[in-house]
Design a protein around this motif. Structure first.
Motif, PDB file in Angstrom:
ATOM      1  N   HIS A  82       1.337  -0.939  -0.234  1.00  0.00           N
ATOM      2  CA  HIS A  82      -0.262   0.243   0.286  1.00  0.00           C
ATOM      3  C   HIS A  82       0.702   1.565   0.151  1.00  0.00           C
ATOM      4  O   HIS A  82       1.885   1.472   0.387  1.00  0.00           O
ATOM      5  CB  HIS A  82      -0.923  -0.245   1.434  1.00  0.00           C
ATOM      6  N   PHE A  83       0.340   1.872  -1.034  1.00  0.00           N
ATOM      7  CA  PHE A  83       1.474   3.530  -0.884  1.00  0.00           C
ATOM      8  C   PHE A  83       0.519   4.821  -0.156  1.00  0.00           C
ATOM      9  O   PHE A  83      -0.437   4.633  -0.698  1.00  0.00           O
ATOM     10  CB  PHE A  83       1.511   3.886  -1.818  1.00  0.00           C
ATOM     11  N   ASN A  84       1.170   5.216   0.952  1.00  0.00           N
ATOM     12  CA  ASN A  84       0.463   6.155   2.079  1.00  0.00           C
ATOM     13  C   ASN A  84       1.236   7.819   0.796  1.00  0.00           C
ATOM     14  O   ASN A  84       2.016   8.379   1.433  1.00  0.00           O
ATOM     15  CB  ASN A  84       1.062   6.378   2.774  1.00  0.00           C
ATOM     16  N   SER A 125      -4.906   9.744   1.071  1.00  0.00           N
ATOM     17  CA  SER A 125      -4.630   8.446   1.341  1.00  0.00           C
ATOM     18  C   SER A 125      -3.514   7.169   1.842  1.00  0.00           C
ATOM     19  O   SER A 125      -2.651   7.601   1.143  1.00  0.00           O
ATOM     20  CB  SER A 125      -5.817   7.682   0.690  1.00  0.00           C
ATOM     21  N   LYS A 126      -4.345   7.337   3.216  1.00  0.00           N
ATOM     22  CA  LYS A 126      -2.838   6.713   3.888  1.00  0.00           C
ATOM     23  C   LYS A 126      -3.184   5.059   4.555  1.00  0.00           C
ATOM     24  O   LYS A 126      -3.319   5.163   5.525  1.00  0.00           O
ATOM     25  CB  LYS A 126      -2.226   7.471   5.050  1.00  0.00           C
ATOM     26  N   PRO A 127      -3.624   4.454   3.330  1.00  0.00           N
ATOM     27  CA  PRO A 127      -3.939   2.477   3.769  1.00  0.00           C
ATOM     28  C   PRO A 127      -3.019   2.126   4.096  1.00  0.00           C
ATOM     29  O   PRO A 127      -3.535   0.725   5.009  1.00  0.00           O
ATOM     30  CB  PRO A 127      -4.207   2.010   2.421  1.00  0.00           C
ATOM     31  N   ARG A 128      -2.073   1.871   4.273  1.00  0.00           N
ATOM     32  CA  ARG A 128      -0.783   1.830   5.496  1.00  0.00           C
ATOM     33  C   ARG A 128      -0.263   1.805   6.300  1.00  0.00           C
ATOM     34  O   ARG A 128      -0.178   3.033   6.999  1.00  0.00           O
ATOM     35  CB  ARG A 128       0.562   1.340   4.623  1.00  0.00           C
TER      36      ARG A 128
END
Length: 310
Positions: free
Chosen positions: A127-129, A133-136
């Motif tokens: 996942h790429f923050n 959007s910061k999914p990790r």
């Protein structure tokens, strides 16, 4: 016309299979079968093999194989002028094929019914923050410099003596759509390069499976393998640098197709690419004309030299 599913393999001939196996292993493929005369390498996806090398005294690009949707597709292609009959492939994984030859002599095989293998991809994409959007969350990225896994064969590019005739030949046999065009720098025509994608209707497909380029020199420009994400591209790049292989161009992001790319030369001078994060299109996407220079095809990163598309 036949419905293409996936680019199944590219096929080469070189004098030293051991040297090719070592490089392609470092590039992220795995040997699935070999003997004294031919080497079959797979990716981590389902295709039984995606890179084939025959042992011959003179190195050359032989051609490519395209998986089609049905036996009926093969039978239809077999009826066209210059096509073989439907026949067994004779390769590991079995299946059936029709062998055809493009105007410049490239061998194009339509295949169907080949055995599929279990996927062996080691990890999912990180996942790429980004700022929006910061999914990790509570997860760290820890990667090593090593061969990345080539998942699938994404596309191949051919230099041809007659662009229009080559595109027409492909369109007469396979259900294809135009994604984008190259025209001479600063001009609106003629079209000297066409990106072709598979027509899967509303389903998303890669920006291109084949690129046809008008050229004074006939041959393969490159073949390209998709990898899981940017970290795979970068760690593989550093690993290949450490191994002393010849970097040609990368890492950067293309203009047409948007892929993050990294180009290398195999020991025999054939160009190979890792890529990730390419554009996905459906039947509604319309082509545009690009009339810039070779260096302008890169949005950021290491731009190719002027000879890249010559």
């Amino acid at each position: 016309m036949a419905k293409p599913i996936e680019i199944a393999q590219v096929t080469y001939a070189v004098p030293d299979l051991g040297l090719m196996e070592t490089f392609m292993t470092d590039f992220g493929l795995t040997c699935v079968s070999k003997n004294d005369d031919v080497l079959y390498m797979r990716g981590s996806g389902e295709q039984h093999h995606i890179h084939v090398t025959h042992r011959e005294e003179k190195q050359r690009f032989i051609g490519a194989s395209i998986e089609v949707s049905s036996r009926e597709d093969l039978e239809q292609l077999a009826e066209m002028d210059g096509s073989s009959a439907v026949q067994e492939t004779g390769e590991p994984g079995g299946g059936y094929q029709v062998v055809m030859t493009m105007p410049d002599g490239f061998e194009i095989k339509a295949i169907w019914g080949r055995e599929k293998l279990s996927e062996t991809t080691e990890r999912k994409a990180f996942h790429f923050n980004n700022a929006d959007s910061k999914p990790r969350l509570n997860e760290c990225i820890r990667v090593k410099r090593k061969p990345c896994q080539a998942i699938k064969l994404g596309h191949f590019v051919l230099h041809v003596s007659n662009h229009d005739a080559s595109v027409k030949w492909l369109e007469e046999r396979f259900d294809l759509l135009h994604s984008d065009y190259f025209v001479p720098p600063g001009e609106e025509g003629p079209v000297v390069g066409t990106f072709l994608r598979f027509n899967h209707g509303a389903e998303k497909v890669d920006h291109h499976a084949i690129l046809i380029l008008q050229s004074d020199w006939v041959g393969v420009h490159h073949c390209s393998f998709e990898v899981i994400d940017l970290d795979a591209v970068m760690t593989a790049h550093d690993y290949l640098v450490e191994k002393g292989y010849q970097l040609e161009c990368g890492v950067g992001r293309h203009m047409l197709g948007s892929q993050i790319f990294d180009y290398w030369k195999d020991p025999f001078g054939f160009r190979v690419e890792h890529y990730t994060d390419g554009d996905m299109l459906d039947q509604h996407a319309q082509p545009v004309k690009f009339n810039g220079t070779a260096t302008e095809t890169t949005q950021w990163g290491m731009a190719p030299g002027l000879e890249f598309f010559q």
